[in-house]
Write an enzyme that holds these catalytic residues in place. Structure first.
Site, PDB file in Angstrom:
ATOM      1  N   SER A 285      31.674  14.453 -17.771  1.00 34.50           N
ATOM      2  CA  SER A 285      32.602  14.621 -18.881  1.00 34.50           C
ATOM      3  C   SER A 285      31.887  14.697 -20.225  1.00 34.50           C
ATOM      4  O   SER A 285      32.496  15.076 -21.229  1.00 34.50           O
ATOM      5  CB  SER A 285      33.628  13.478 -18.898  1.00 34.50           C
ATOM      6  OG  SER A 285      32.995  12.234 -19.128  1.00 34.50           O
ATOM      7  N   HIS A 286      30.593  14.353 -20.272  1.00 30.67           N
ATOM      8  CA  HIS A 286      29.821  14.454 -21.507  1.00 30.67           C
ATOM      9  C   HIS A 286      28.628  15.400 -21.359  1.00 30.67           C
ATOM     10  O   HIS A 286      27.753  15.422 -22.225  1.00 30.67           O
ATOM     11  CB  HIS A 286      29.333  13.070 -21.953  1.00 30.67           C
ATOM     12  CG  HIS A 286      30.420  12.209 -22.511  1.00 30.67           C
ATOM     13  ND1 HIS A 286      31.220  11.433 -21.710  1.00 30.67           N
ATOM     14  CD2 HIS A 286      30.874  12.029 -23.773  1.00 30.67           C
ATOM     15  CE1 HIS A 286      32.104  10.789 -22.465  1.00 30.67           C
ATOM     16  NE2 HIS A 286      31.916  11.135 -23.710  1.00 30.67           N
TER      17      HIS A 286
ATOM     18  N   GLU B  69      37.735  12.786 -19.179  1.00 29.53           N
ATOM     19  CA  GLU B  69      38.148  12.648 -17.786  1.00 29.53           C
ATOM     20  C   GLU B  69      39.510  13.293 -17.550  1.00 29.53           C
ATOM     21  O   GLU B  69      39.745  13.915 -16.508  1.00 29.53           O
ATOM     22  CB  GLU B  69      38.179  11.165 -17.404  1.00 29.53           C
ATOM     23  CG  GLU B  69      36.812  10.523 -17.336  1.00 29.53           C
ATOM     24  CD  GLU B  69      36.895   9.043 -16.997  1.00 29.53           C
ATOM     25  OE1 GLU B  69      36.432   8.671 -15.906  1.00 29.53           O
ATOM     26  OE2 GLU B  69      37.408   8.268 -17.814  1.00 29.53           O
TER      27      GLU B  69
END
Length: 339
Positions: free
Chosen positions: A47-48, A188
Site C-alpha cells: 500500500s506504500h 488498504e
C-alpha cells in the site's frame, strides 16, 4: 492488458524514478521518493510501494505542491531541528533533516525534528528504522487528510494519523512498528477497491453513517478508529503533536487545502529521538530489551513487530517483487502521456 512482471529492487527504483521525472519531479525529489517506495515494496508493504506513485503525481494538481523545490534546514542552539519542505514531498525533507537530528540527539540526549509544509504520502517506518539503526530510540507522528470519524461520530475529523516507534537491537535489525490510529490505512481500502475485495467489518461506515464492507462506500463515507475511543484518543494526540505543537495543519485543514480532491495530505511530521547513552548509565538497554523479546517469543504463536517485514525483505531482495500488470500499465501510461 499488461502481464504481471517480477522486477528486481533496482528495476523497481528505476521505474519509479522514470515515472516521476517524466512528470516534472526534480532528480532529487524523484530519487528520494523512489527510494522510499522501493523500501516499501522490498518489505511487502504494497500500500506504500509503487501503488503510491500515481498519488505523488496526482498531488501536483494541488497548486501548492512543488515537485522541484529544495527543502531548507534550520538549526539553532535548541534541540529541535526544523525543515521547511515548501510544499515539496517528505522523503527529500527527511534526507535533509535526519543527520541534523542525529547530531542533536547525540549532544542533548533527546531531540526532535519538525518537518513543515510537506506532502507526506509515505509510510513512517523507513525514517524510524534508519535512526534506530544508528542506535536511537525513535517516535514519529504525522496527520493526514480527514478520513476518520471520531468515536461515536459519523463525519471525518481525523486523518488515519499513523505513528511509528523504533528501538535498536543487538545483532538484529531494530524493532520497528508503524501503525495507523484508524482500523486500516487508507491505502488498504484503495487496494481492496482496486482488487474488488470487500473490507473486513469494523473498518468503515458509509456516507449515511452505516457500517459497510464496500470499499467504494467507505471511501465516500468515513474510516473508523481502531478500538473505538482508544484509537480515537491516539488520533487526537497525533493531530496535536504533528499539527498544533509544530504549527502545522490539522487533518481537517489539510482536506480543505486539497482543492482537487487528490487525497494527498499536506502538513507536518514530528520525529522524537532519544539517545540511550543519556538515559541509562549501565548501558544495558540492549540486553534488557533482548530479555523481554525472548520472553515474548517463548510463547507459541507470538512474533515481534517488523518480523514479517524482514522475512519479506530477505525474499524480495533475492527474488525480486511481482508487480501487477494493471499497475505497470498505469505507470507506463504516465510516462507515455508526458512524452
Amino acid at each position: 492488458m499488461s502481464q504481471d512482471q517480477c522486477l528486481s529492487l533496482e528495476e523497481l527504483e528505476a521505474l519509479a524514478n522514470r515515472v516521476l521525472i517524466s512528470q516534472g519531479f526534480s532528480i532529487a525529489q524523484a530519487q528520494a521518493i523512489a527510494e522510499t517506495v522501493t523500501l516499501a515494496e522490498r518489505d511487502g508493504c504494497l500500500s506504500h510501494g509503487l501503488f503510491r506513485i500515481p498519488f505523488y503525481v496526482a498531488a501536483l494538481k494541488n497548486p501548492h505542491a512543488d515537485p522541484v523545490v529544495e527543502p531548507t534546514l534550520r538549526v539553532s542552539e535548541s534541540s529541535v531541528v526544523h525543515v521547511d519542505a515548501h510544499g515539496g514531498f517528505c522523503p527529500l525533507a527527511l534526507k535533509l533533516g535526519e543527520p541534523a537530528l542525529l547530531e542533536k540527539t547525540r549532544r542533548h540526549g533527546i531531540a526532535a525534528l519538525a518537518i513543515h509544509d510537506t506532502y507526506n504520502i509515505a509510510a513512517l517506518w523507513p525514517e524510524v528504522e534508519r535512526l534506530a539503526e544508528a542506535g536511537l530510540v525513535v517516535f514519529a507522528f504525522t496527520a493526514a487528510n480527514a478520513f476518520v470519524a471520531p468515536a461515536g461520530g459519523t463525519k471525518p475529523i481525523y486523518g488515519t494519523n499513523p505513528m511509528a516507534f523504533g528501538f535498536p537491537r543487538r545483532d538484529e535489525p531494530p524493532l520497528v512498528f508503524d501503525q495507523a490510529s484508524s482500523a486500516s490505512a487508507r491505502g488498504e481500502i484503495q487496494l481492496h477497491l482496486r482488487e474488488g475485495k470487500p473490507l473486513p467489518e469494523g473498518w468503515a461506515i458509509d456516507s449515511e453513517g452505516r457500517p459497510t464492507t464496500d470499499p467504494a462506500a467507505a471511501l465516500e463515507g468515513a474510516q473508523l478508529p481502531f478500538g473505538g475511543h482508544k484509537g480515537a484518543s491516539l488520533a487526537l494526540m497525533v493531530e496535536l503533536l504533528a499539527g498544533a505543537l509544530i504549527g502545522d495543519l490539522f487533518s481537517l485543514e489539510s482536506s480543505a487545502s486539497d482543492t482537487h480532491g487528490v487525497g494527498a495530505p499536506l502538513g507536518g511530521e514530528l520525529i522524537l529521538a532519544l539517545d540511550p547513552a543519556h538515559c541509562n548509565d549501565s548501558g544495558d538497554h540492549l540486553s534488557r530489551a533482548e530479555f523481554l523479546f525472548s520472553e515474548i517469543l517463548d510463547q507459541p504463536g507470538t512474533r515481534l513487530p517488523s518480523q514479517r517485514r524482514h522475512l519479506a525483505r530477505k525474499q524480495h531482495s533475492k527474488e525480486g517483487v511481482m508487480v501487477s500488470g494493471p499497475l505497470l500499465a498505469e505507470l507506463q501510461a504516465l510516462v507515455n502521456e508526458a512524452t
